[in-house]
Design an enzyme around this catalytic site. Structure first.
Site, PDB file in Angstrom:
ATOM      1  N   LEU A 148     -10.053  30.962 -18.631  1.00 41.14           N
ATOM      2  CA  LEU A 148     -10.380  31.992 -17.654  1.00 41.14           C
ATOM      3  C   LEU A 148     -11.274  31.344 -16.608  1.00 41.14           C
ATOM      4  O   LEU A 148     -12.203  30.603 -16.952  1.00 41.14           O
ATOM      5  CB  LEU A 148     -11.105  33.157 -18.341  1.00 41.14           C
ATOM      6  CG  LEU A 148     -11.220  34.476 -17.583  1.00 41.14           C
ATOM      7  CD1 LEU A 148      -9.845  35.072 -17.328  1.00 41.14           C
ATOM      8  CD2 LEU A 148     -12.066  35.470 -18.384  1.00 41.14           C
ATOM      9  N   ASP A 149     -10.989  31.589 -15.331  1.00 41.09           N
ATOM     10  CA  ASP A 149     -11.782  30.998 -14.260  1.00 41.09           C
ATOM     11  C   ASP A 149     -13.276  31.247 -14.468  1.00 41.09           C
ATOM     12  O   ASP A 149     -13.680  32.298 -14.981  1.00 41.09           O
ATOM     13  CB  ASP A 149     -11.391  31.597 -12.903  1.00 41.09           C
ATOM     14  CG  ASP A 149     -10.098  31.035 -12.364  1.00 41.09           C
ATOM     15  OD1 ASP A 149      -9.583  30.066 -12.932  1.00 41.09           O
ATOM     16  OD2 ASP A 149      -9.590  31.593 -11.364  1.00 41.09           O
ATOM     17  N   ARG A 150     -14.085  30.319 -14.007  1.00 43.49           N
ATOM     18  CA  ARG A 150     -15.542  30.464 -14.106  1.00 43.49           C
ATOM     19  C   ARG A 150     -16.026  31.743 -13.433  1.00 43.49           C
ATOM     20  O   ARG A 150     -16.949  32.402 -13.913  1.00 43.49           O
ATOM     21  CB  ARG A 150     -16.221  29.245 -13.460  1.00 43.49           C
ATOM     22  CG  ARG A 150     -17.736  29.224 -13.600  1.00 43.49           C
ATOM     23  CD  ARG A 150     -18.333  27.994 -12.954  1.00 43.49           C
ATOM     24  NE  ARG A 150     -18.280  28.064 -11.500  1.00 43.49           N
ATOM     25  CZ  ARG A 150     -19.251  28.593 -10.746  1.00 43.49           C
ATOM     26  NH1 ARG A 150     -20.337  29.094 -11.301  1.00 43.49           N
ATOM     27  NH2 ARG A 150     -19.137  28.604  -9.434  1.00 43.49           N
ATOM     28  N   THR A 152     -14.383  34.552 -13.010  1.00 40.94           N
ATOM     29  CA  THR A 152     -13.785  35.766 -13.556  1.00 40.94           C
ATOM     30  C   THR A 152     -14.445  36.104 -14.887  1.00 40.94           C
ATOM     31  O   THR A 152     -14.651  35.230 -15.727  1.00 40.94           O
ATOM     32  CB  THR A 152     -12.274  35.577 -13.775  1.00 40.94           C
ATOM     33  OG1 THR A 152     -11.671  35.190 -12.539  1.00 40.94           O
ATOM     34  CG2 THR A 152     -11.622  36.860 -14.268  1.00 40.94           C
TER      35      THR A 152
END
Length: 328
Positions: A148-150, A152
């Site tokens: 998961l993106d940093r 998000t």
């Protein structure tokens, strides 16, 4: 079928939840390397790695098989393994906790805050969900099933045992996990929703923004409007694929850039420790059948997107990031 030889176990323990670097010395048919120090100096030349490894060699912190201390003047041994811990620069502490939602002997599901990377990458090593969870829960073999993106927030899955890692990662590769995200973005009453967005997204290594280009679609997202408040829309995003930045690119392409996005429609590059105005994107739901136990799972994030409840405070940067609240 010929089985690939397995490397020996690392003689170094983890440090703050971070795996040691493992390096296998390559073949040297021309006899270019007479000693280990010469090879490592050339291997890491042109960056901070060369002096860092030289310091580690001098301090006796580079180990070979069986835990043997290696020195710069030791002979070069093609095919041999060596291990060392990287010298890591101090990282700003991300002051928000990772909440554990579920744990069994095989699976760990957590609710990640904004601003915390899932796994070590670039300048984020110790301040990652993986490093923290390994250290805090005493799970040195923990590994991510997906990323998961940093920027998000929301649900992330990890496998507890190395033997189960492939099964959980395969769930995502084969698209057998139902994922739902929540996003806040401008509301456009002229835009007909729901709609399925399909496009081709490409991302170049070293370039922060992904782009949509002509060609066969490789990314698909269902976009639904679930609420409107003072010109702001709340959207449910259901990705059918998993391209880098897919949801952010598709929303921006619709003329609905997600609130707080520092990349789309333009790169603003805030400081890594600027925790104001978090990206209003949340991994809300993960639903799947456990490939190891056969159990049916549905997990929901307990977090909320702050701008929906108090947009002025979010815009002024005074809303606490780590504030769980009512899910829609």
């Amino acid at each position: 079928m010929r089985r690939r030889a397995q490397p020996p176990p690392a003689p170094l323990p983890q440090r703050s939840g971070i795996d040691p670097v493992r390096l296998r010395l390559p073949p040297d048919p021309g006899g270019a390397w007479t000693d280990l120090g010469g090879y490592l100096a050339a291997h890491y030349a042109g960056g901070p790695g060369a002096p860092a490894v030289a310091r580690l060699l001098a301090a006796g912190e580079v180990l070979g098989e069986g835990g043997r201390v290696l020195r710069a003047r030791d002979p070069y041994e093609p095919g041999a393994y060596l291990w060392f811990h990287r010298d890591l620069p101090a990282e700003p502490e991300v002051p928000f906790p990772v909440r554990v939602l579920y744990r069994d002997p095989h699976l760990l599901v957590v609710d990640k805050p904004h601003f915390l990377a899932t796994t070590p990458r670039g300048g984020h090593v110790t301040q990652t969900a993986l490093a923290r969870l390994r250290a805090d829960l005493g799970l040195p073999a923990l590994s991510p099933a997906h990323r998961l993106d940093r920027l998000t927030a929301g649900l992330v899955m990890f496998s507890v045992r190395p033997a189960d890692r492939g099964a959980y990662q395969l769930l995502f590769q084969q698209r057998r996990v139902h994922k739902e995200y929540e996003a806040l973005a401008p509301h456009d009453p002229a835009l007909a929703l729901p709609r399925t967005v399909r496009s081709r997204i490409e991302k170049t290594r070293g370039v922060i923004a992904a782009v949509e280009v002509p060609g066969e679609p490789n990314a698909e997202t269902l976009v639904e409007l679930t609420g409107v408040r003072e010109g702001l829309g709340r959207y449910r995003l259901t990705p059918r694929t998993g391209r880098t930045h897919q949801l952010r690119v598709h929303m921006n392409g619709l003329g609905l850039p997600i609130l707080g996005d520092p990349v789309y429609p333009r790169v603003t590059d805030p400081a890594p420790d600027d925790y104001r105005r978090p990206l209003q994107l949340l991994s809300r739901v993960l639903e799947f059948t456990d490939p190891v136990t056969g159990a049916a799972h549905r997990f929901e994030s307990a977090r909320t997107l702050a701008a929906w409840h108090d947009r002025p405070s979010w815009e002024s940067g005074t809303t606490p990031e780590d504030a769980p609240g009512d899910a829609p």
